[in-house]
Design a protein around this motif. Structure first.
Motif, mmCIF file in Angstrom:
data_model
loop_
_atom_site.group_PDB
_atom_site.id
_atom_site.type_symbol
_atom_site.label_atom_id
_atom_site.label_comp_id
_atom_site.label_asym_id
_atom_site.label_seq_id
_atom_site.Cartn_x
_atom_site.Cartn_y
_atom_site.Cartn_z
ATOM 1 N N MET A 1 0.838 -1.204 0.000
ATOM 2 C CA MET A 1 0.000 0.000 0.000
ATOM 3 C C MET A 1 0.868 1.248 0.000
ATOM 4 N N GLY A 54 -3.441 0.916 -3.543
ATOM 5 C CA GLY A 54 -2.917 -0.433 -3.332
ATOM 6 C C GLY A 54 -3.323 -1.027 -2.000
ATOM 7 N N PRO A 56 -5.260 -3.192 0.819
ATOM 8 C CA PRO A 56 -5.863 -4.535 0.762
ATOM 9 C C PRO A 56 -7.305 -4.536 1.258
ATOM 10 N N TRP A 57 -8.222 -4.174 0.415
ATOM 11 C CA TRP A 57 -9.628 -4.101 0.810
ATOM 12 C C TRP A 57 -10.220 -5.501 0.920
ATOM 13 N N ARG A 58 -11.136 -5.674 1.894
ATOM 14 C CA ARG A 58 -11.836 -6.943 2.042
ATOM 15 C C ARG A 58 -13.290 -6.702 2.433
ATOM 16 N N THR A 66 -10.429 -1.931 5.384
ATOM 17 C CA THR A 66 -9.018 -2.280 5.503
ATOM 18 C C THR A 66 -8.430 -1.514 6.690
ATOM 19 N N SER A 68 -5.381 -0.929 7.204
ATOM 20 C CA SER A 68 -4.253 -0.107 6.764
ATOM 21 C C SER A 68 -4.663 1.339 6.516
ATOM 22 N N THR A 154 -10.928 -11.048 0.279
ATOM 23 C CA THR A 154 -10.271 -9.869 -0.286
ATOM 24 C C THR A 154 -11.008 -9.450 -1.551
ATOM 25 N N ASP A 156 -11.616 -8.082 -5.221
ATOM 26 C CA ASP A 156 -10.878 -8.177 -6.481
ATOM 27 C C ASP A 156 -11.346 -7.073 -7.419
#
Length: 264
Positions: A1, A54, A56-58, A66, A68, A154, A156
């Protein structure tokens, strides 16, 4: 990220909100998080699935999430010297926290550092939803990456189709007619005629096979017949209780009804 890009979008979201009318300039942490998601979504649509940050989405609970990005929000608020406002809400026992900035030059300083597609998506979302949490959550929940994932997975972004002027959905016009056109009426009539012909042929075949007595007078396959058939179909359905518990198999998350907008 890319942390610098995450911070840039967070700052920009607050700067955009500061230009809204009074009462719509305050954003909460959950709004900021979802705005970064929409920025990534817009960038991925224009760059073959590549997000801007960048991150990391879920699929978490009822929306994209996320840690982050969420963990960057306090640092960004501190950098901007954002004003914190606490408001009591009858809906929750806890206070609602909102943030705002008062810097007339911040928007222009940040706007030129963002890709056009990212800046446009943030401005559009801030103006449309503001601090409307329910509306924003419902919108992000229905985005393609969410509709193609199951809880915990995650997200896509690679399946997104790059938008073009020809494929962008048209904005409905208030005066647009909602009544069927002549072409639609003709198509519907043709489908109904074909259905009646199939039914008639099936009826004749069964009559011949089983030596049914020809009714007198013969049935009329008209609009009244169609309405009656629909009514009988409704009566044939099972009664659903007013109260109860419905359980769905986990496979529903990957069903065509969620992932394909054209599936009825």
């Amino acid at each position: 990220m890319d942390t610098s890009r995450v911070d840039l979008v967070l700052k920009y979201a607050l700067a955009v909100a500061s230009r809204e009318e009074w009462g719509r300039r305050d954003l909460g942490a959950i709004h900021l998080l979802k705005l970064v998601y929409l920025a990534d979504l817009a960038h991925a649509q224009a760059h073959d699935g590549e997000t801007f940050t960048g991150a990391p989405w879920r699929f978490y609970k009822f929306g994209p999430w996320t840690e982050s990005v969420y963990e960057r929000i306090p640092a960004v608020l501190a950098m901007l010297g954002a004003t914190e406002q606490r408001v009591s809400s009858p809906r929750t026992p806890e206070e609602v926290i909102r943030y705002s900035v008062d810097d007339p030059d911040l928007f222009d300083d940040l706007d030129r550092h963002l890709p056009l597609v990212v800046a446009r998506s943030v401005k559009r979302a801030v103006h449309e939803f503001g601090d409307d949490t329910a509306g924003l959550l419902e919108y992000v929940y229905r985005t393609p990456p969410m509709m193609r994932a199951a809880p915990g997975e995650t997200l896509d972004f690679r399946t997104l189709v790059r938008p073009t002027e020809a494929t962008e959905p048209a904005v409905p016009v208030a005066s647009e007619q909602t009544t069927p056109t002549r072409r639609q009426e003709k198509k519907r009539a043709e489908r109904m005629a074909a259905a009646r012909e199939r039914l008639r042929a099936a009826f004749e075949a069964r009559r011949t096979e089983r030596s049914y007595v020809q009714p007198v007078p013969p049935p009329r396959y008209d609009a009244v017949y169609d309405e009656g058939a629909e009514w009988l179909d409704e009566l044939a359905g099972e009664h659903v209780r007013d109260r109860g518990e419905l359980k769905f198999d986990d496979s529903i998350w990957k069903s065509a009804a969620r992932g394909d907008a054209d599936t009825p």
